[in-house]
Design a protein around this motif. Structure first.
Motif, PDB file in Angstrom:
ATOM      1  N   TYR A 184      93.462  63.903  76.320  1.00  0.00           N
ATOM      2  CA  TYR A 184      92.883  62.548  76.360  1.00  0.00           C
ATOM      3  C   TYR A 184      92.592  62.084  77.787  1.00  0.00           C
ATOM      4  O   TYR A 184      92.477  60.890  78.050  1.00  0.00           O
ATOM      5  CB  TYR A 184      93.840  61.568  75.668  1.00  0.00           C
ATOM      6  CG  TYR A 184      94.135  61.973  74.241  1.00  0.00           C
ATOM      7  CD1 TYR A 184      93.249  61.651  73.214  1.00  0.00           C
ATOM      8  CD2 TYR A 184      95.274  62.717  73.924  1.00  0.00           C
ATOM      9  CE1 TYR A 184      93.492  62.050  71.914  1.00  0.00           C
ATOM     10  CE2 TYR A 184      95.527  63.128  72.622  1.00  0.00           C
ATOM     11  CZ  TYR A 184      94.631  62.784  71.623  1.00  0.00           C
ATOM     12  OH  TYR A 184      94.865  63.193  70.339  1.00  0.00           O
ATOM     13  N   THR A 211      89.809  69.324  76.385  1.00  0.00           N
ATOM     14  CA  THR A 211      89.091  69.574  75.133  1.00  0.00           C
ATOM     15  C   THR A 211      87.786  68.784  75.061  1.00  0.00           C
ATOM     16  O   THR A 211      87.663  67.724  75.690  1.00  0.00           O
ATOM     17  CB  THR A 211      89.986  69.197  73.924  1.00  0.00           C
ATOM     18  OG1 THR A 211      89.256  69.442  72.718  1.00  0.00           O
ATOM     19  CG2 THR A 211      90.419  67.746  73.943  1.00  0.00           C
ATOM     20  N   SER A 213      86.952  67.788  72.107  1.00  0.00           N
ATOM     21  CA  SER A 213      87.113  67.141  70.797  1.00  0.00           C
ATOM     22  C   SER A 213      87.218  65.632  70.866  1.00  0.00           C
ATOM     23  O   SER A 213      86.873  64.950  69.904  1.00  0.00           O
ATOM     24  CB  SER A 213      88.386  67.649  70.121  1.00  0.00           C
ATOM     25  OG  SER A 213      88.320  69.021  69.876  1.00  0.00           O
TER      26      SER A 213
END
Ligand SMILES: Cc1ncc(COP(=O)(O)O)c(C=O)c1O
Length: 360
Positions: A184, A211, A213
């Protein structure tokens, strides 16, 4: 047929609940924005479905190496950073070895350790939901092969500060691999937060996980990456399932990097939304830990089941952790009013909010 006993009793990864068509799915820390138009076109241009993808993901590794000032061999790509966690655990640890991590943290960590055949050493979070890095360093023994540090911590929200991390790295032997899970990172606004990439040069036992994502909104295409020493990542590559990052995923990640400014403007909007939500929740009386990811933590304690149900009735699917709390992702703007209204209706039922927060 023989199944390893520890695997037979290991539950499969539990995904955030799917939402009905008219509900907001705020249970998996996904990005509510769709991919930017150029990203969709880049994916659509990859039509060689009858061919295997480039197993080495060279173009994406080269781009990331260029951005972060590393060599290509110091970058590894996998189908999500959760895959890299598995690869790292397998590369470093086996039966009799220990992997240390904070708890509660990312739900995949216990399974990652068990699948590798190693043993989990879980170190309780501080009362504010942050990592207790002194206790984590003290938990390192001569059996420890790897320590996972998650910042911001999923699901509670606080970051590890640069000062805390520096002291921690000083206390952990260089023979122990430290994995800084920064899934994050792009949402972090606290200026005191640790940033792993600039520390790679200083610490030969550090691997940083990132990531596409979360901030980049590509959770469905499964692309994560690691930055770290080439010989560690070579071992990780040896443990990887070959050819598991698709050409479409690689193309989407590259196109997203090209449009990074637009993407990061969206991330800033989500961080602002998060801060507004935290302020409002605290004004309602909730003891919300510092939220630096794209999610907030409500310590609903033994009323967690009731709270999750109440949110669902209001059209919001949250991630419930029985008897501890609920994690709510920062999603669509339209969900904010419902979220706050439901939280307000719940806070009165928690007679002692502060006591009802076993973050450990
Ligand atoms: C802390 C943390 N690390 C890693 C991941 C894995 O993300 P992905 O495999 O999609 O890259 C997640 C996903 O929720 C996470 O919360």
């Amino acid at each position: 047929m023989h199944i390893r006993p520890e695997i037979a009793s290991l539950p499969a990864y539990k995904q955030g609940r799917q939402a009905a068509a008219d509900a907001f799915k705020l249970s998996s820390n996904e990005n509510p924005f769709p991919p930017l138009p150029g990203v969709i076109e880049a994916v659509q241009a990859q039509t060689a479905y009858n061919r295997y993808p480039d197993a080495s993901a060279l173009a994406l590794r080269a781009e990331l190496a260029n951005r972060f000032g590393t060599t290509v061999d110091e970058v590894h790509i996998a189908p999500g950073s959760v895959a890299i966690l598995h690869e790292l655990a397998k590369a470093t640890s086996g039966p009799g070895d220990e992997i240390v991590y904070a708890w509660r943290s990312f739900e995949a960590y216990p399974g990652v350790v068990t699948v590798a055949g190693a043993t989990s050493v879980q170190v309780p979070n501080r009362a504010d939901g942050g990592h207790d890095l002194d206790a984590m360093a003290a938990a390192v023994t001569d059996r420890t092969r790897m320590v996972i540090v998650c910042t911001p911590n999923n699901p509670t929200g606080p970051i590890v500060t640069a000062a805390e991390f520096q002291a921690f790295m000083g206390a952990v032997p260089e023979s122990v691999l430290v994995v800084l899970d920064e899934a994050y990172a792009e949402f972090v606004t606290d200026p005191d937060a640790v940033h792993g990439v600039p520390l790679l040069e200083r610490h030969p036992n550090l691997v940083v996980l990132r990531t596409f994502s979360k901030a980049y909104g590509l959770a469905g295409l499964r692309v994560g990456y690691a930055l770290g020493p080439a010989y560690v990542l070579d071992a990780v590559r040896a443990c990887a399932i070959p050819l598991s990052v698709t050409a479409q995923g690689q193309a989407a990640a590259l196109a997203s990097l090209e449009r990074e400014d637009e993407l990061l403007a969206r991330v800033a909007e989500l961080a602002e939304r998060r801060d507004t939500i935290v302020t409002e929740l605290r004004a309602q009386g909730w003891d919300v830990p510092d939220a630096q990811g794209n999610f907030v933590w409500l310590a609903t304690g033994e009323r967690t089941g009731v709270a999750a149900e109440r949110f669902e009735q209001a059209g919001i699917i949250v991630r419930a952790f029985a008897d501890e709390g609920v994690r709510i992702s920062i999603g669509e703007h339209e969900a904010v009013g419902k979220l706050l209204e439901t939280a307000r209706s719940l806070v009165g039922g928690l007679t002692r909010v502060a006591e009802a927060r076993p973050l450990r």
